[in-house]
Design an enzyme around this catalytic site. Structure first.
Site, PDB file in Angstrom:
ATOM      1  CG  ASP A 176      -1.674   0.707   0.952  1.00  0.00           C
ATOM      2  OD1 ASP A 176      -2.638   1.007   0.804  1.00  0.00           O
ATOM      3  OD2 ASP A 176      -1.439   1.945   2.122  1.00  0.00           O
ATOM      4  CD  GLU A 234      -2.139   2.481  -3.277  1.00  0.00           C
ATOM      5  OE1 GLU A 234      -3.038   3.304  -3.755  1.00  0.00           O
ATOM      6  OE2 GLU A 234      -1.723   2.583  -2.263  1.00  0.00           O
TER       7      GLU A 234
HETATM    8  O1  TEU Z   1      -4.413   4.364  -1.467  1.00  0.00           O
HETATM    9  C1  TEU Z   1      -3.180   5.816  -2.027  1.00  0.00           C
HETATM   10  C2  TEU Z   1      -3.607   6.186  -2.375  1.00  0.00           C
HETATM   11  O2  TEU Z   1      -2.629   7.393  -1.980  1.00  0.00           O
HETATM   12  C3  TEU Z   1      -4.401   6.678  -3.536  1.00  0.00           C
HETATM   13  O3  TEU Z   1      -5.265   5.698  -3.737  1.00  0.00           O
HETATM   14  C4  TEU Z   1      -5.054   8.236  -3.004  1.00  0.00           C
HETATM   15  O4  TEU Z   1      -6.003   8.482  -3.175  1.00  0.00           O
HETATM   16  C5  TEU Z   1      -4.118   9.649  -3.996  1.00  0.00           C
HETATM   17  O5  TEU Z   1      -2.292   8.910  -4.101  1.00  0.00           O
HETATM   18  C6  TEU Z   1      -4.478  10.642  -4.045  1.00  0.00           C
HETATM   19  O6  TEU Z   1      -3.743  11.580  -4.721  1.00  0.00           O
HETATM   20  C7  TEU Z   1      -4.375   3.574   0.072  1.00  0.00           C
HETATM   21  C8  TEU Z   1      -5.278   2.673  -0.500  1.00  0.00           C
HETATM   22  O7  TEU Z   1      -5.167   1.928  -1.674  1.00  0.00           O
HETATM   23  C9  TEU Z   1      -6.729   3.205   0.192  1.00  0.00           C
HETATM   24  O8  TEU Z   1      -7.611   2.754   0.171  1.00  0.00           O
HETATM   25  C10 TEU Z   1      -6.220   3.822   1.447  1.00  0.00           C
HETATM   26  O9  TEU Z   1      -6.906   4.870   1.990  1.00  0.00           O
HETATM   27  C11 TEU Z   1      -4.525   4.162   1.464  1.00  0.00           C
HETATM   28  O10 TEU Z   1      -4.087   3.853   1.201  1.00  0.00           O
HETATM   29  C12 TEU Z   1      -4.296   4.700   2.603  1.00  0.00           C
HETATM   30  O11 TEU Z   1      -3.877   3.529   3.668  1.00  0.00           O
END
Ligand code: TEU
Length: 529
Positions: free
Chosen positions: A200, A263
């Site tokens: 994550d 991710e």
């Molecule tokens: O998401 C990480 C995340 O930072 C992006 O989806 C975010 O919306 C983007 O960077 C904004 O610009 C992960 C998970 O997939 C998410 O569900 C969690 O809420 C987040 O990390 C926190 O753990």
């Protein structure tokens, strides 16, 4: 050398709260997932990625972990997990866990100790700083979920950093003890036999040691979410991150054929460092660029070419069409293009990751204001950032609650669940579900699709086309991404045979010269023998 399993595999993301409830509390659970594995086998995917199921106060629905080596009672027990893992493997599937290394919950014992006193041995496991000289937060960093990324802790008067919610304090990755602790967590699950991790938000792991202010984002305009007003120069993609990733790779590889997926929402060129200078870091840095791309043949052709160019030699590409954070593909491109999108995802070169429900053409489900659950929507409301619409229950049948639960589900079902559900689409040969099944079966039979090279890509007006090839076998994919019928001139003068088409009746047809594709129609052709 035979390719690792995850080269040819299709990954299917399950959002555990919303797949299948087995105990009648309106929330999905592990036994529910186990009961639905046959759907995944029938569909033809290879690996299941589970969003977090660890003990958590659920402020961010499991992305706020309070115990990395347990199972939240909401989802079941560790015995349930062990049974699920065994059942997954019995069916020849793989299981990928979601690991959240950037932050814990404030309820994690590590944080409870860290906040207890400045002298606590766990203090330095998190990112603490004194108030700015005149008082207030140490610098201008803002949270992804709204407001300052620093929260003052009354106990010691210092601030702690959180890239997300105030209840998701960031771990201090400069501390070797933190690095070791998370490695122990990885070992725990790898020892159990899980097949890999989706890691994550790793781009956030390190922050600038000098806590320099982030600069303004030149692309930001008033009216856009305030969370995007700064460039996250000093809080994401720091050089230290790229020295850490090879350690994880060494660990994963020491267990054999396991996969690490990162991710990080970064520009195309930013993905290369995640592979590592010597392909010694992430196996698959998630490529989210289909999610943001405009649905346009010329732009997608350019994207496919540009992405191909940045994937390092010897590394393997991947594509993602949707996930639990972003608007669903059917909502983004419209129901008429959902089949073309499926064909695209499953025939591009690289490991595809699909999101549960997308095989039904599920769209974003409107959530009445009094039913909003997502903390992001609650904190930064009014920008359409809410993620509840893409996290609604899987509709299995026309039965009460869509067959998802005996109780009213935690989020509403799609209003059309009586017609749009697994059972109904399974029975309809022309359904999107059956298209997914046909394409996935073809991928299994055709190494040119699962593992082949991408030998060319182009577009003719609204028609995107590309050729996949392996060991002399070449398959051409053509997709009409436009709103009107479009003529596609075939690549070879000789007749071509339709191997698969979104319009079932075309299969087997011989084509010469050119063919008219309906809006949203796609096909795979081979040179006729
Ligand atoms: O998401 C990480 C995340 O930072 C992006 O989806 C975010 O919306 C983007 O960077 C904004 O610009 C992960 C998970 O997939 C998410 O569900 C969690 O809420 C987040 O990390 C926190 O753990």
């Amino acid at each position: 050398m035979t390719a690792p399993w995850w080269h040819g595999a299709v990954v299917y993301q399950v959002y555990p709260r919303s797949f299948q409830d087995s105990n009648g509390d309106g929330v999905g659970d592990l036994n529910g997932i186990a009961a639905r594995l046959d759907h995944l086998v029938d569909l033809g995917v290879d690996a299941v990625w589970l969003s977090p199921v660890y003990p958590s106060p659920m402020a961010d629905f499991g992305y706020d972990v309070s115990d990395y080596t347990g199972i939240d009672p909401l989802f079941g027990t560790m015995a349930d997990f062990d049974r699920l893992l065994a059942a997954v493997h019995t069916r020849g599937l793989k299981l990928i866990m979601d690991l959240v290394p950037n932050h814990t919950s404030t309820a994690h014992p590590w944080f409870l100790q860290a906040r207890a006193a400045r002298q606590n041995p766990r203090r330095d496991w998190y990112v603490w700083a004194d108030p700015a000289p005149g008082g207030g937060p140490p610098n201008n960093w803002i949270s992804e979920f709204g407001g300052p990324a620093w929260t003052r802790d009354a106990v010691t008067g210092q601030y702690y950093y959180h890239a997300f919610l105030a209840t998701q304090p960031d771990l201090n990755w400069r501390n070797p003890q933190v690095q070791d602790a998370i490695e122990q967590v990885m070992r725990f699950w790898l020892d159990k036999g899980v097949d890999g991790f989706r890691l994550d938000t790793v781009q956030h792991l390190f922050e600038d040691e000098r806590l320099r202010d982030n600069p303004p984002n030149p692309d930001w305009r008033p009216g856009q979410p305030p969370t995007q007003a700064l460039r996250r120069l000093y809080t994401t993609d720091r050089p230290e991150l790229f020295r850490l990733l090879p350690r994880w790779r060494t660990l994963a590889d020491s267990f054999g054929d396991r996969v690490l997926i990162s991710e990080a929402y970064v520009p195309l060129a930013g993905l290369a460092p995640y592979y590592g200078a010597n392909n010694d870091s992430m196996h698959l840095p998630f490529n989210f660029h289909l999610i943001g791309a405009r649905w346009n043949a010329a732009e997608l052709a350019a994207l496919i070419r540009d992405y191909d160019a940045i994937v390092p030699a010897g590394a393997w590409p991947n594509w993602v069409l949707g996930n639990h954070d972003r608007s669903r593909i059917a909502a983004r491109v419209g129901a008429d293009q959902a089949a073309a999108a499926a064909l695209l995802l499953l025939t591009l070169r690289g490991t595809p990751t699909m999101y549960y429900g997308d095989e039904l053409g599920l769209s974003d489900v409107p959530i009445p204001p009094d039913r909003v659950q997502d903390p992001w929507e609650k904190n930064v409301s009014g920008y359409g950032l809410g993620r509840d619409p893409v996290r609604t229950p899987m509709p299995w049948s026309a039965a009460a609650n869509g067959g998802f639960s005996a109780a009213p589900p935690w989020l509403p079902l799609n209003a059309d669940f009586a017609a749009r559900n697994v059972a109904a689409q399974r029975a309809d040969p022309d359904s999107l579900l059956n298209l997914y099944r046909r394409v996935l079966a073809l991928r299994r039979a055709e190494p040119a699709l699962a593992l082949g090279d991408l030998v060319s890509v182009g577009h003719q007006g609204d028609v995107l086309w590309y050729i996949r090839q392996r060991q002399g076998r070449a398959l051409t994919v053509a997709l009409n991404l436009g709103p009107r019928p479009a003529t596609w001139t075939l690549p070879a003068a000789a007749p071509c045979r339709v191997v698969l088409s979104t319009a079932r009746t075309r299969a087997g047809a011989l084509l010469t010269g050119s063919v008219e594709l309906a809006s949203g129609e796609g096909m795979i052709v081979e040179a006729a023998p």
